[in-house]
Design a protein around this motif. Structure first.
Motif, PDB file in Angstrom:
ATOM      1  N   ALA A   1      44.500  43.127  32.160  1.00 29.21           N
ATOM      2  CA  ALA A   1      45.827  43.476  32.398  1.00 29.21           C
ATOM      3  C   ALA A   1      46.641  43.249  33.544  1.00 29.21           C
ATOM      4  N   ASN A   2      48.088  42.841  33.377  1.00 30.99           N
ATOM      5  CA  ASN A   2      48.809  42.267  34.516  1.00 30.99           C
ATOM      6  C   ASN A   2      48.617  43.459  35.892  1.00 30.99           C
ATOM      7  N   THR A   3      48.470  44.441  35.797  1.00 29.00           N
ATOM      8  CA  THR A   3      48.128  45.408  37.073  1.00 29.00           C
ATOM      9  C   THR A   3      46.990  44.744  37.782  1.00 29.00           C
ATOM     10  N   GLN A   4      45.656  44.575  36.851  1.00 25.48           N
ATOM     11  CA  GLN A   4      44.722  44.108  37.589  1.00 25.48           C
ATOM     12  C   GLN A   4      44.663  42.670  38.077  1.00 25.48           C
TER      13      GLN A   4
ATOM     14  N   ASP B   1      30.822  43.087  40.388  1.00 25.00           N
ATOM     15  CA  ASP B   1      30.870  43.610  41.705  1.00 25.00           C
ATOM     16  C   ASP B   1      31.834  43.071  42.501  1.00 25.00           C
ATOM     17  N   LYS B   2      32.082  41.734  42.480  1.00 21.88           N
ATOM     18  CA  LYS B   2      33.161  41.253  43.294  1.00 21.88           C
ATOM     19  C   LYS B   2      34.401  41.361  42.756  1.00 21.88           C
ATOM     20  N   PHE B   3      34.773  41.202  41.572  1.00 23.68           N
ATOM     21  CA  PHE B   3      36.166  41.219  41.079  1.00 23.68           C
ATOM     22  C   PHE B   3      36.435  42.450  40.061  1.00 23.68           C
ATOM     23  N   ALA B   4      35.468  43.340  39.905  1.00 26.09           N
ATOM     24  CA  ALA B   4      35.743  44.264  38.762  1.00 26.09           C
ATOM     25  C   ALA B   4      36.212  43.746  37.382  1.00 26.09           C
ATOM     26  N   VAL B   5      35.621  42.508  37.260  1.00 30.91           N
ATOM     27  CA  VAL B   5      35.857  42.070  35.857  1.00 30.91           C
ATOM     28  C   VAL B   5      34.497  41.735  35.002  1.00 30.91           C
ATOM     29  N   ARG B   6      34.472  42.233  33.957  1.00 27.94           N
ATOM     30  CA  ARG B   6      33.253  42.162  33.012  1.00 27.94           C
ATOM     31  C   ARG B   6      33.373  40.752  32.278  1.00 27.94           C
ATOM     32  N   LEU B   7      32.376  40.047  32.367  1.00 30.93           N
ATOM     33  CA  LEU B   7      32.297  38.743  31.582  1.00 30.93           C
ATOM     34  C   LEU B   7      31.261  38.955  30.187  1.00 30.93           C
ATOM     35  N   GLU B   8      31.663  38.325  29.258  1.00 34.09           N
ATOM     36  CA  GLU B   8      30.939  38.561  27.835  1.00 34.09           C
ATOM     37  C   GLU B   8      30.460  37.065  27.669  1.00 34.09           C
ATOM     38  N   HIS B   9      29.312  36.917  27.142  1.00 38.57           N
ATOM     39  CA  HIS B   9      28.784  35.464  26.570  1.00 38.57           C
ATOM     40  C   HIS B   9      29.591  35.003  25.566  1.00 38.57           C
ATOM     41  N   GLU B  10      30.083  33.855  25.543  1.00 36.41           N
ATOM     42  CA  GLU B  10      30.560  33.423  24.320  1.00 36.41           C
ATOM     43  C   GLU B  10      29.374  32.589  23.494  1.00 36.41           C
ATOM     44  N   VAL B  11      28.314  32.294  23.808  1.00 43.37           N
ATOM     45  CA  VAL B  11      27.268  31.969  23.401  1.00 43.37           C
ATOM     46  C   VAL B  11      26.586  32.840  22.418  1.00 43.37           C
ATOM     47  N   ARG B  12      26.158  32.487  21.188  1.00 41.74           N
ATOM     48  CA  ARG B  12      25.650  33.315  20.370  1.00 41.74           C
ATOM     49  C   ARG B  12      23.836  33.684  20.633  1.00 41.74           C
ATOM     50  N   LEU B  13      23.400  34.721  20.846  1.00 38.07           N
ATOM     51  CA  LEU B  13      22.142  34.718  21.244  1.00 38.07           C
ATOM     52  C   LEU B  13      21.342  35.481  20.045  1.00 38.07           C
ATOM     53  N   ILE B  14      20.136  34.902  19.689  1.00 36.57           N
ATOM     54  CA  ILE B  14      19.658  35.509  18.509  1.00 36.57           C
ATOM     55  C   ILE B  14      18.163  35.790  18.840  1.00 36.57           C
ATOM     56  N   GLY B  15      17.823  37.354  18.567  1.00 39.53           N
ATOM     57  CA  GLY B  15      16.444  37.624  19.158  1.00 39.53           C
ATOM     58  C   GLY B  15      15.777  37.847  17.766  1.00 39.53           C
ATOM     59  N   SER B  16      14.836  38.669  17.969  1.00 36.94           N
ATOM     60  CA  SER B  16      13.551  38.496  16.849  1.00 36.94           C
ATOM     61  C   SER B  16      14.201  39.026  15.232  1.00 36.94           C
TER      62      SER B  16
ATOM     63  N   ARG C   1      47.464  41.328  39.158  1.00 36.28           N
ATOM     64  CA  ARG C   1      48.283  41.408  40.388  1.00 36.28           C
ATOM     65  C   ARG C   1      47.403  41.728  41.577  1.00 36.28           C
ATOM     66  N   ARG C   2      46.570  42.684  41.432  1.00 34.50           N
ATOM     67  CA  ARG C   2      45.776  43.202  42.520  1.00 34.50           C
ATOM     68  C   ARG C   2      44.856  41.826  43.047  1.00 34.50           C
ATOM     69  N   LEU C   3      44.143  41.411  42.105  1.00 29.38           N
ATOM     70  CA  LEU C   3      43.362  40.112  42.358  1.00 29.38           C
ATOM     71  C   LEU C   3      43.990  39.045  43.152  1.00 29.38           C
ATOM     72  N   LEU C   4      45.249  38.842  42.529  1.00 31.59           N
ATOM     73  CA  LEU C   4      45.995  37.659  43.103  1.00 31.59           C
ATOM     74  C   LEU C   4      46.362  37.894  44.380  1.00 31.59           C
ATOM     75  N   ALA C   5      46.607  39.020  44.908  1.00 35.26           N
ATOM     76  CA  ALA C   5      46.898  39.486  45.985  1.00 35.26           C
ATOM     77  C   ALA C   5      45.791  39.165  47.186  1.00 35.26           C
ATOM     78  N   CYS C   6      44.680  39.452  46.619  1.00 36.58           N
ATOM     79  CA  CYS C   6      43.468  38.957  47.468  1.00 36.58           C
ATOM     80  C   CYS C   6      42.933  37.709  47.231  1.00 36.58           C
ATOM     81  N   TYR C   7      43.168  36.927  46.309  1.00 37.80           N
ATOM     82  CA  TYR C   7      42.750  35.491  45.839  1.00 37.80           C
ATOM     83  C   TYR C   7      44.025  34.652  45.477  1.00 37.80           C
ATOM     84  N   PRO C   8      44.845  34.219  46.353  1.00 37.51           N
ATOM     85  CA  PRO C   8      46.157  33.683  45.908  1.00 37.51           C
ATOM     86  C   PRO C   8      46.045  32.261  44.983  1.00 37.51           C
ATOM     87  N   SER C   9      44.768  31.532  45.357  1.00 39.60           N
ATOM     88  CA  SER C   9      44.700  30.420  44.429  1.00 39.60           C
ATOM     89  C   SER C   9      43.923  30.613  42.995  1.00 39.60           C
ATOM     90  N   MET C  10      43.690  31.873  42.840  1.00 41.51           N
ATOM     91  CA  MET C  10      42.936  32.045  41.477  1.00 41.51           C
ATOM     92  C   MET C  10      43.615  31.568  40.426  1.00 41.51           C
TER      93      MET C  10
END
Length: 337
Positions: free
Chosen positions: A231-234, A310-325, A236-245
């Motif tokens: 969201a834009n609110t988050q 922990d660093k950015f409060a951003v959750r990453l999802e893997h794009e690659v499909r993982l196949i289990g048993s 803007r908060r990140l951009l304030a800490c990391y202007p080159s993001m």
């Protein structure tokens, strides 16, 4: 059991019960879909993280049909065609539009599932239809672009039609009036009034080859994580800490962040555990040095997710499909690190 190591580009040494190669879509009518199965193209976006208890259905059907209309080209592609080869083949014939998507590994049939995209262009912009075998209906069907419910690295094939629809053919509509898309990264330095589609293609190839390892030389599955949308609110908060993001507007009061940048800023470039490594030239890529396992890969995925969260409060999802048993699995960060 049959070996899968050569059938997926991350090349983990796992096996499946059997492999069936499809070179004619009609073969799908005779398959037993009551047993566990996994549909596979070239295995560039799929990793088998353990032995798979079922059958791997490898789509190898071929065919390219091109119809010229007054204002556009209609292109019909068999699922087993190599995506990069299709893009360059069309450019050779003077048909542009897909050049930003050049060198994306994999087959045509895999492309709509995650709505492949790169450098400001997504496949969904050009899809006319997707044909396939609807398993529960035991018949072939054609879905329109709208029915595919495309989103960012998303489609109906990941949801309502997951494990229910085997893509056999994709139809594209490519306008004759071409305009370059130069809004992302190094492409912004190109002159839109002078550039040609072939030059855009060559530039994208050079960029990708400078960042991404050749899977035939160093096992990998390309971009491993989705670029997260916040969201834009988050933002803007990140951009304030990391202007080159780096970030790009994503509509609906949101921005898309660069997952590779987040991973790099978390100090993880070159991070290695027992043969799985965060690639030094592009932190969005994980590589297999040749002696690792699915369990180690999952451990590395969770560590990356946790560090970024922990660093950015951003959750990453893997794009690659993982196949289990028994089928596809999703890895999320552990709270126990």
């Amino acid at each position: 059991m049959q070996a899968l190591q050569s059938l997926h580009t991350f090349a983990l040494p796992h096996h499946c019960r059997r492999i069936i190669e499809i070179d004619n879509a009609e073969q799908l009518r005779s398959l037993d879909f009551t047993e566990p199965f996994c549909v596979l193209g070239e295995g560039s976006n799929t990793i088998f993280i353990t032995d798979f208890a079922g059958c791997v259905i490898k789509m190898s059907n071929k065919g390219i049909l091109i119809d010229e209309m007054d204002t556009h080209w209609k292109v019909s592609l068999a699922a087993g065609e190599n995506w990069h080869a299709v893009v360059t083949h069309l450019l050779d014939k003077g048909i542009a539009g897909l050049e930003n998507l050049v060198l994306i590994p994999g087959t045509v049939g895999a492309a709509p599932i995650q709505n492949i995209g790169a450098y400001g262009v997504e496949l969904a912009q050009f899809v006319d239809f997707v044909e396939g075998y609807h398993i529960s209906q035991a018949k072939f069907e054609r879905l329109s672009n709208t029915q595919c419910q495309f989103g960012y690295r998303d489609s109906i094939f990941k949801h309502a039609l997951k494990d229910q629809f085997v893509i056999t053919r994709v139809g594209l509509c490519l306008p004759k009036y071409w305009q370059p898309t130069l809004s992302y990264g190094p492409l912004q330095t190109l002159d839109p009034d002078k550039i040609t589609a072939r030059q855009v293609c060559d530039t994208v190839i050079a960029i990708r080859q400078s960042k991404l390892p050749d899977p035939h030389v160093l096992a990998n599955s390309g971009s491993f994580f989705k670029n997260p949308i916040v969201a834009n609110t988050q933002y803007r908060r990140l951009l304030a800490c990391y202007p080159s993001m780096p970030a790009y507007p994503a509509g609906n009061d949101s921005h898309k962040l660069a997952a590779g940048w987040l991973i790099e800023q978390s100090g993880l470039k070159g991070y290695t555990v027992a043969g799985v490594r965060v690639y030094e030239k592009q932190a969005l890529v994980l590589v297999n040095e040749g002696h690792s396992s699915g369990a180690i890969l999952c451990q590395v995925i969770q560590h990356i997710q946790q560090c970024v969260n922990d660093k950015f409060a951003v959750r990453l999802e893997h794009e690659v499909r993982l196949i289990g048993s028994d089928g596809e699995v999703t890895i999320v960060e552990s709270n126990n690190e």
